[in-house]
Structure formats: structure tokens, C-alpha cells
Design a protein around this motif. Structure first.
Motif, PDB file in Angstrom:
ATOM      1  N   CYS A   1       9.102  -5.058   2.225  1.00 18.94           N
ATOM      2  CA  CYS A   1       7.985  -5.771   1.606  1.00 18.94           C
ATOM      3  C   CYS A   1       8.109  -7.247   1.972  1.00 18.94           C
ATOM      4  O   CYS A   1       9.173  -7.850   1.823  1.00 18.94           O
ATOM      5  CB  CYS A   1       8.036  -5.599   0.085  1.00 18.94           C
ATOM      6  SG  CYS A   1       6.791  -6.558  -0.792  1.00 18.94           S
ATOM      7  N   ASN A  24       3.621   0.127   1.502  1.00 17.61           N
ATOM      8  CA  ASN A  24       2.219   0.283   1.907  1.00 17.61           C
ATOM      9  C   ASN A  24       1.923  -0.742   2.986  1.00 17.61           C
ATOM     10  O   ASN A  24       2.518  -1.808   2.997  1.00 17.61           O
ATOM     11  CB  ASN A  24       1.256  -0.005   0.748  1.00 17.61           C
ATOM     12  CG  ASN A  24       1.414   0.902  -0.444  1.00 17.61           C
ATOM     13  OD1 ASN A  24       1.315   0.454  -1.564  1.00 17.61           O
ATOM     14  ND2 ASN A  24       1.645   2.177  -0.236  1.00 17.61           N
ATOM     15  N   HIS A  47      -0.785  -3.209   3.880  1.00 17.93           N
ATOM     16  CA  HIS A  47      -1.922  -3.866   3.207  1.00 17.93           C
ATOM     17  C   HIS A  47      -2.828  -4.512   4.240  1.00 17.93           C
ATOM     18  O   HIS A  47      -2.368  -5.240   5.119  1.00 17.93           O
ATOM     19  CB  HIS A  47      -1.382  -4.934   2.246  1.00 17.93           C
ATOM     20  CG  HIS A  47      -2.426  -5.847   1.705  1.00 17.93           C
ATOM     21  ND1 HIS A  47      -3.400  -5.427   0.821  1.00 17.93           N
ATOM     22  CD2 HIS A  47      -2.672  -7.163   1.930  1.00 17.93           C
ATOM     23  CE1 HIS A  47      -4.176  -6.454   0.516  1.00 17.93           C
ATOM     24  NE2 HIS A  47      -3.755  -7.521   1.180  1.00 17.93           N
ATOM     25  N   THR A 105       3.172  -5.554   5.449  1.00 15.39           N
ATOM     26  CA  THR A 105       3.868  -4.538   4.678  1.00 15.39           C
ATOM     27  C   THR A 105       4.156  -5.082   3.282  1.00 15.39           C
ATOM     28  O   THR A 105       4.706  -6.173   3.130  1.00 15.39           O
ATOM     29  CB  THR A 105       5.196  -4.154   5.366  1.00 15.39           C
ATOM     30  OG1 THR A 105       4.918  -3.732   6.693  1.00 15.39           O
ATOM     31  CG2 THR A 105       5.894  -3.039   4.609  1.00 15.39           C
ATOM     32  N   LEU A 106       3.753  -4.301   2.283  1.00 13.09           N
ATOM     33  CA  LEU A 106       4.024  -4.641   0.887  1.00 13.09           C
ATOM     34  C   LEU A 106       4.545  -3.394   0.178  1.00 13.09           C
ATOM     35  O   LEU A 106       4.150  -2.278   0.518  1.00 13.09           O
ATOM     36  CB  LEU A 106       2.753  -5.105   0.167  1.00 13.09           C
ATOM     37  CG  LEU A 106       2.048  -6.349   0.687  1.00 13.09           C
ATOM     38  CD1 LEU A 106       0.764  -6.587  -0.095  1.00 13.09           C
ATOM     39  CD2 LEU A 106       2.956  -7.562   0.602  1.00 13.09           C
ATOM     40  N   ARG A 132       4.726  -0.962  -3.161  1.00 12.34           N
ATOM     41  CA  ARG A 132       3.618  -0.523  -4.012  1.00 12.34           C
ATOM     42  C   ARG A 132       3.342  -1.526  -5.139  1.00 12.34           C
ATOM     43  O   ARG A 132       2.188  -1.831  -5.440  1.00 12.34           O
ATOM     44  CB  ARG A 132       3.928   0.858  -4.589  1.00 12.34           C
ATOM     45  CG  ARG A 132       2.783   1.456  -5.319  1.00 12.34           C
ATOM     46  CD  ARG A 132       2.978   2.852  -5.817  1.00 12.34           C
ATOM     47  NE  ARG A 132       4.332   3.357  -5.697  1.00 12.34           N
ATOM     48  CZ  ARG A 132       4.719   4.563  -6.048  1.00 12.34           C
ATOM     49  NH1 ARG A 132       3.840   5.414  -6.533  1.00 12.34           N
ATOM     50  NH2 ARG A 132       5.957   4.964  -5.925  1.00 12.34           N
ATOM     51  N   HIS A 149       1.793  -4.712  -3.719  1.00 16.71           N
ATOM     52  CA  HIS A 149       0.454  -4.381  -3.237  1.00 16.71           C
ATOM     53  C   HIS A 149      -0.530  -4.359  -4.404  1.00 16.71           C
ATOM     54  O   HIS A 149      -1.616  -4.947  -4.337  1.00 16.71           O
ATOM     55  CB  HIS A 149       0.485  -3.040  -2.524  1.00 16.71           C
ATOM     56  CG  HIS A 149      -0.722  -2.761  -1.711  1.00 16.71           C
ATOM     57  ND1 HIS A 149      -1.083  -1.494  -1.347  1.00 16.71           N
ATOM     58  CD2 HIS A 149      -1.665  -3.566  -1.163  1.00 16.71           C
ATOM     59  CE1 HIS A 149      -2.196  -1.535  -0.624  1.00 16.71           C
ATOM     60  NE2 HIS A 149      -2.566  -2.786  -0.508  1.00 16.71           N
ATOM     61  N   GLU A 209      -3.660  -6.912  -4.940  1.00 16.34           N
ATOM     62  CA  GLU A 209      -5.024  -6.397  -5.107  1.00 16.34           C
ATOM     63  C   GLU A 209      -5.669  -6.924  -6.391  1.00 16.34           C
ATOM     64  O   GLU A 209      -6.866  -7.157  -6.435  1.00 16.34           O
ATOM     65  CB  GLU A 209      -5.023  -4.866  -5.110  1.00 16.34           C
ATOM     66  CG  GLU A 209      -4.690  -4.239  -3.765  1.00 16.34           C
ATOM     67  CD  GLU A 209      -5.749  -4.479  -2.710  1.00 16.34           C
ATOM     68  OE1 GLU A 209      -6.947  -4.515  -3.042  1.00 16.34           O
ATOM     69  OE2 GLU A 209      -5.366  -4.639  -1.538  1.00 16.34           O
ATOM     70  N   TYR A 223       2.208 -14.713  -1.432  1.00 16.33           N
ATOM     71  CA  TYR A 223       1.330 -13.943  -0.545  1.00 16.33           C
ATOM     72  C   TYR A 223       0.687 -14.869   0.493  1.00 16.33           C
ATOM     73  O   TYR A 223       0.682 -14.569   1.679  1.00 16.33           O
ATOM     74  CB  TYR A 223       0.264 -13.231  -1.387  1.00 16.33           C
ATOM     75  CG  TYR A 223      -0.795 -12.496  -0.609  1.00 16.33           C
ATOM     76  CD1 TYR A 223      -0.491 -11.362   0.129  1.00 16.33           C
ATOM     77  CD2 TYR A 223      -2.124 -12.921  -0.639  1.00 16.33           C
ATOM     78  CE1 TYR A 223      -1.478 -10.665   0.828  1.00 16.33           C
ATOM     79  CE2 TYR A 223      -3.111 -12.235   0.049  1.00 16.33           C
ATOM     80  CZ  TYR A 223      -2.776 -11.108   0.782  1.00 16.33           C
ATOM     81  OH  TYR A 223      -3.751 -10.424   1.466  1.00 16.33           O
TER      82      TYR A 223
END
Length: 123
Positions: A60, A70, A72, A92-93, A95, A98, A102, A112
Motif C-alpha cells: 500500500c 487493491n 486504485h 496500490t492501496l 483495502r 482504499h 474513496e 494520498y
């Protein structure tokens, strides 16, 4: 029961007219016939995601976790299908991160934005 509150039945013709009015170009979600599901199944999409995982060393980019990862899309596939396979549009993050990104969680957004700057992403 008050007449204004009674459920109204719509004729078959009325339902067909309403359905027709929201097809293709008339629908606000119309993407010129491009389905994000089709994009997500493409070889290019999968390769792009694998390349992002490799670039990010399968960690991540925010917290460093190596599990439950995940890929992203910075600019979402459903709104920007033309960017679905662009390498600098993915990171790449895990979960948890992510989900927080979001939701635009204030406690994570500065980190971020640093990550986006590091990979050369520009709005």
C-alpha cells in the motif's frame, strides 16, 4: 387514505415511454457504449494493474501493508474509461486505505496527495 398518497399504476405504454426516455444518450450514465465491465476484463487493464502492483512493490502506497491490496484508479473508470489502462492513473492501496480515500477521509488525504505527486500524477 388520501387520494394523493395512493400508489398509482402506470400503464404499459407509459412504462415503455419512460424506459425509452432513459436509453443510451438520454441516460446521464451513458458512456458512448463503453462498459466499465468490458474494460475491466481486458488484457490491457489487467496488465496495467499488475504493473502498478510491481511498481509499488506490492505494498500500500499510504500505509505500507502487503495484504488485501487493491489497485486504485485515481480518476475513476466509470467516469474516465479512456484512463482505465493509463499507468499513472493507478496506485496500490490496501483495502482500508482504499476505502478511506474513496470516502475522502481528511486524516489520509494529505498522504494520498503526496503519493500522487510522487508518481507524477497531475489533475
Amino acid at each position: 387514505m388520501d387520494d394523493d398518497l395512493k400508489p398509482r399504476s402506470i400503464s404499459k405504454v407509459g412504462r415503455e415511454k419512460m424506459s425509452e426516455a432513459k436509453k443510451k444518450e438520454n441516460n446521464p450514465n451513458w458512456k458512448n457504449g463503453i462498459s466499465s465491465n468490458c474494460i475491466r476484463k481486458s488484457v490491457a487493464y489487467k496488465e496495467n494493474n499488475e504493473n502498478a502492483l510491481k511498481r509499488d512493490k506490492k505494498q500500500c502506497r499510504i500505509c505500507g501493508k502487503e495484504s488485501k491490496l487493491n489497485v486504485h484508479h485515481i480518476k475513476p473508470v466509470n467516469r474516465y474509461p479512456e484512463l482505465a489502462c493509463v499507468f499513472n492513473n493507478v496506485i496500490t492501496l490496501c483495502r482500508d486505505c482504499h476505502r478511506r480515500v474513496e470516502k475522502k477521509d481528511k486524516t489520509i488525504m494529505s498522504k494520498y496527495n503526496e503519493v500522487l505527486k510522487a508518481i507524477g500524477f497531475t489533475w
